[in-house]
Design an enzyme around this catalytic site. Structure first.
Site, PDB file in Angstrom:
ATOM      1  N   ASN A 101      40.405  45.447  23.603  1.00  0.00           N
ATOM      2  CA  ASN A 101      39.762  44.158  23.846  1.00  0.00           C
ATOM      3  C   ASN A 101      40.681  42.957  23.664  1.00  0.00           C
ATOM      4  OD1 ASN A 101      37.339  45.494  24.289  1.00  0.00           O
ATOM      5  ND2 ASN A 101      36.600  45.209  22.198  1.00  0.00           N
ATOM      6  N   HIS A 201      36.782  49.196  39.121  1.00  0.00           N
ATOM      7  CA  HIS A 201      38.151  48.685  39.298  1.00  0.00           C
ATOM      8  C   HIS A 201      38.432  48.274  40.746  1.00  0.00           C
ATOM      9  CE1 HIS A 201      39.791  50.639  35.326  1.00  0.00           C
ATOM     10  NE2 HIS A 201      38.847  49.756  35.116  1.00  0.00           N
TER      11      HIS A 201
HETATM   12  C1  HEM Z   1      37.476  55.248  33.207  1.00  0.00           C
HETATM   13  C2  HEM Z   1      38.050  54.697  32.175  1.00  0.00           C
HETATM   14  C3  HEM Z   1      38.519  53.276  32.153  1.00  0.00           C
HETATM   15  C4  HEM Z   1      39.735  52.847  31.751  1.00  0.00           C
HETATM   16  C5  HEM Z   1      40.872  53.704  31.197  1.00  0.00           C
HETATM   17  C6  HEM Z   1      39.780  51.422  31.954  1.00  0.00           C
HETATM   18  C7  HEM Z   1      40.845  50.594  31.638  1.00  0.00           C
HETATM   19  C8  HEM Z   1      40.965  49.287  32.001  1.00  0.00           C
HETATM   20  C9  HEM Z   1      42.111  48.469  31.745  1.00  0.00           C
HETATM   21  C10 HEM Z   1      43.357  48.904  30.964  1.00  0.00           C
HETATM   22  C11 HEM Z   1      41.894  47.254  32.307  1.00  0.00           C
HETATM   23  C12 HEM Z   1      42.847  46.052  32.302  1.00  0.00           C
HETATM   24  C13 HEM Z   1      42.727  45.319  30.978  1.00  0.00           C
HETATM   25  C14 HEM Z   1      43.788  44.275  30.776  1.00  0.00           C
HETATM   26  O1  HEM Z   1      44.916  44.434  31.204  1.00  0.00           O
HETATM   27  O2  HEM Z   1      43.484  43.251  30.153  1.00  0.00           O
HETATM   28  C15 HEM Z   1      40.593  47.308  32.911  1.00  0.00           C
HETATM   29  C16 HEM Z   1      40.000  46.267  33.588  1.00  0.00           C
HETATM   30  C17 HEM Z   1      38.730  46.308  34.097  1.00  0.00           C
HETATM   31  N1  HEM Z   1      37.809  47.325  33.902  1.00  0.00           N
HETATM   32 FE1  HEM Z   1      38.211  49.160  33.243  1.00  0.00          FE
HETATM   33  N2  HEM Z   1      38.591  51.019  32.490  1.00  0.00           N
HETATM   34  C18 HEM Z   1      37.781  52.114  32.619  1.00  0.00           C
HETATM   35  C19 HEM Z   1      36.465  52.118  33.066  1.00  0.00           C
HETATM   36  C20 HEM Z   1      35.785  50.994  33.431  1.00  0.00           C
HETATM   37  C21 HEM Z   1      34.356  50.935  33.648  1.00  0.00           C
HETATM   38  C22 HEM Z   1      33.400  52.095  33.429  1.00  0.00           C
HETATM   39  C23 HEM Z   1      34.064  49.673  34.040  1.00  0.00           C
HETATM   40  C24 HEM Z   1      32.734  49.061  34.361  1.00  0.00           C
HETATM   41  C25 HEM Z   1      31.700  49.739  34.806  1.00  0.00           C
HETATM   42  C26 HEM Z   1      35.318  48.952  34.083  1.00  0.00           C
HETATM   43  C27 HEM Z   1      35.465  47.655  34.506  1.00  0.00           C
HETATM   44  C28 HEM Z   1      36.664  46.964  34.525  1.00  0.00           C
HETATM   45  C29 HEM Z   1      36.835  45.687  35.193  1.00  0.00           C
HETATM   46  C30 HEM Z   1      35.810  44.999  36.051  1.00  0.00           C
HETATM   47  C31 HEM Z   1      38.135  45.260  34.899  1.00  0.00           C
HETATM   48  C32 HEM Z   1      38.788  43.926  35.278  1.00  0.00           C
HETATM   49  C33 HEM Z   1      38.370  42.893  34.253  1.00  0.00           C
HETATM   50  C34 HEM Z   1      38.885  41.479  34.489  1.00  0.00           C
HETATM   51  O3  HEM Z   1      39.498  41.187  35.493  1.00  0.00           O
HETATM   52  O4  HEM Z   1      38.630  40.646  33.596  1.00  0.00           O
HETATM   53  N3  HEM Z   1      36.320  49.764  33.677  1.00  0.00           N
HETATM   54  N4  HEM Z   1      40.042  48.553  32.703  1.00  0.00           N
END
Ligand code: HEM
Ligand SMILES: *[C@@H]1O[C@H](CO)[C@@H](O)[C@H](O)[C@H]1NC(C)=O
Length: 330
Positions: A101, A201
């Protein structure tokens, strides 16, 4: 006579036991969320939330992605209870600085604005946990994705757990496919749910620090894509490079579509964990399906979002309805 009265008292015993069982079960099934939870208590909640989300997204489309992710990070750590929203205080450390976070989750001001508008209309009625669920749904819809009826009735936690948020329940971007599968399974979500939810994503951004190793070290990556991403993400760790951002979906980062899966098929997943979904393993066929069939992706995504929103909610008289999403009530 004696035999009769024995069997009579035995049967009243049975009645009492079954009533007790019924009470226990209805007690826990009153814990069920429902789509009409606020229809009497706060009939305008949907239009209020939607208008704030809409204006936040028109100013900055990424806010929709950030709101969607907040709901995920809330639900995976001790259930969908608004715990992720609690600020640290001098005597309390919440989830905001946990590894997954810190410097990463955002859109808290949007949540604050929603909360203050909703409090004006219906003081003390709508939980922060429910606001996250509605805002996530609205974000997906506004960015062109599917619509669904969101289940409500969650209450807010009086605490948060830094250690739980750091325990790996939120899988890291270095996860293998089997870790991803297991982490979602631990929350009652299937492999299919995991693959569909990863389609989130298709919107939003990630920081260099979470995809550096992928673009410099991995073999299962399109080389021209890796080069493009290397241009803005320096090889050496440290600030400010670590915080440079790139879209998770290189084509349409502000549209909720199925390009995320199309990218995976071309080895253009930004995170290692993304590319794990199409890397010769058991989920390849589903990725291929979603890349060709937006309807199926949407319907599986909606199903999985509803399931995710159902993870361990606080209901009935557990928890509270926070007045301010950042603090527990006094
Ligand atoms: C499957 C496992 C998942 C992993 C390993 C993962 C990991 C990540 C990571 C590392 C980021 C970038 C964070 C950063 O650099 O600050 C990210 C962004 C994001 N994740 Fe995931 N995530 C997962 C599942 C999900 C799920 C289930 C959702 C929603 C249903 C989700 C929604 C998002 C969104 C929308 C972003 C972009 C947020 C932004 O632009 O502020 N992710 N995720
Ligand atoms: C959180 O991030 C800030 C910079 O964004 C950093 O100064 C701080 O040490 C980090 N906290 C933790 C617990 O990692």
């Amino acid at each position: 006579m004696a035999a009769h009265s024995t069997s009579h008292s035995a049967s009243s015993f049975l009645v009492i036991v079954s009533l007790a069982v019924l009470v226990i079960f209805t007690g826990s099934s009153s814990a069920k969320l429902s789509t009409n939870f606020y229809s009497k208590r706060c009939p305008k909640v949907f239009s209020t939330v939607q208008s704030v989300v809409h204006s936040a997204i028109s100013k900055q489309p990424r806010q929709g992605a950030s709101l969607l992710r907040l709901h995920f990070h809330d639900c995976f750590v001790n259930g969908c209870d608004g715990s992720v929203l609690l600020d640290d205080t001098p005597t309390f450390r919440g989830e905001k600085t946990a590894g997954p976070n810190n410097g990463s989750i955002r859109a808290f001001e949007v949540v604050d604005e929603i909360k203050s508008k909703v409090e004006k209309e219906c003081p003390g009625v709508v939980s922060c946990a429910d606001i996250l669920a509605i805002a996530a749904r609205d974000s997906v819809k506004i960015l062109g994705g599917p619509k669904w009826d969101v289940k409500l009735g969650r209450r807010d936690s009086k605490t948060a757990s830094l250690s739980a948020a750091n325990s790996g329940v939120i899988p890291p971007p270095t996860s293998t496919l089997s870790n991803l599968i297991n982490r979602f399974k631990a929350k009652g979500l299937s492999t299919k749910d995991m693959v569909a939810l990863s389609g989130a994503h298709t919107i939003g951004q990630a920081r260099c620090t979470v995809f550096r190793d992928r673009i410099y070290k991995d073999k299962n990556i399109d080389s021209s894509f890796a080069k493009t991403r290397q241009n803005k993400c320096p090889k050496t760790t440290g600030l400010p490079g670590d915080n440079k951002i790139a879209p998770l979906d290189l084509q349409t980062p502000t549209a909720f579509d199925n390009y995320y899966y199309k990218n995976l098929i071309k080895q253009k997943g930004l995170l290692r964990s993304d590319q794990q979904l199409f890397n010769g393993g058991s989920t390849d066929s589903l990725v291929k399906k979603y890349s060709q069939d937006t309807k199926t992706f949407y319907s599986d995504f909606v199903n999985a979002m509803i399931k995710m929103g159902d993870i361990q909610p606080l209901t009935g008289s557990s928890g509270e309805i926070r007045k301010n999403c950042r603090k527990v009530n006094k």
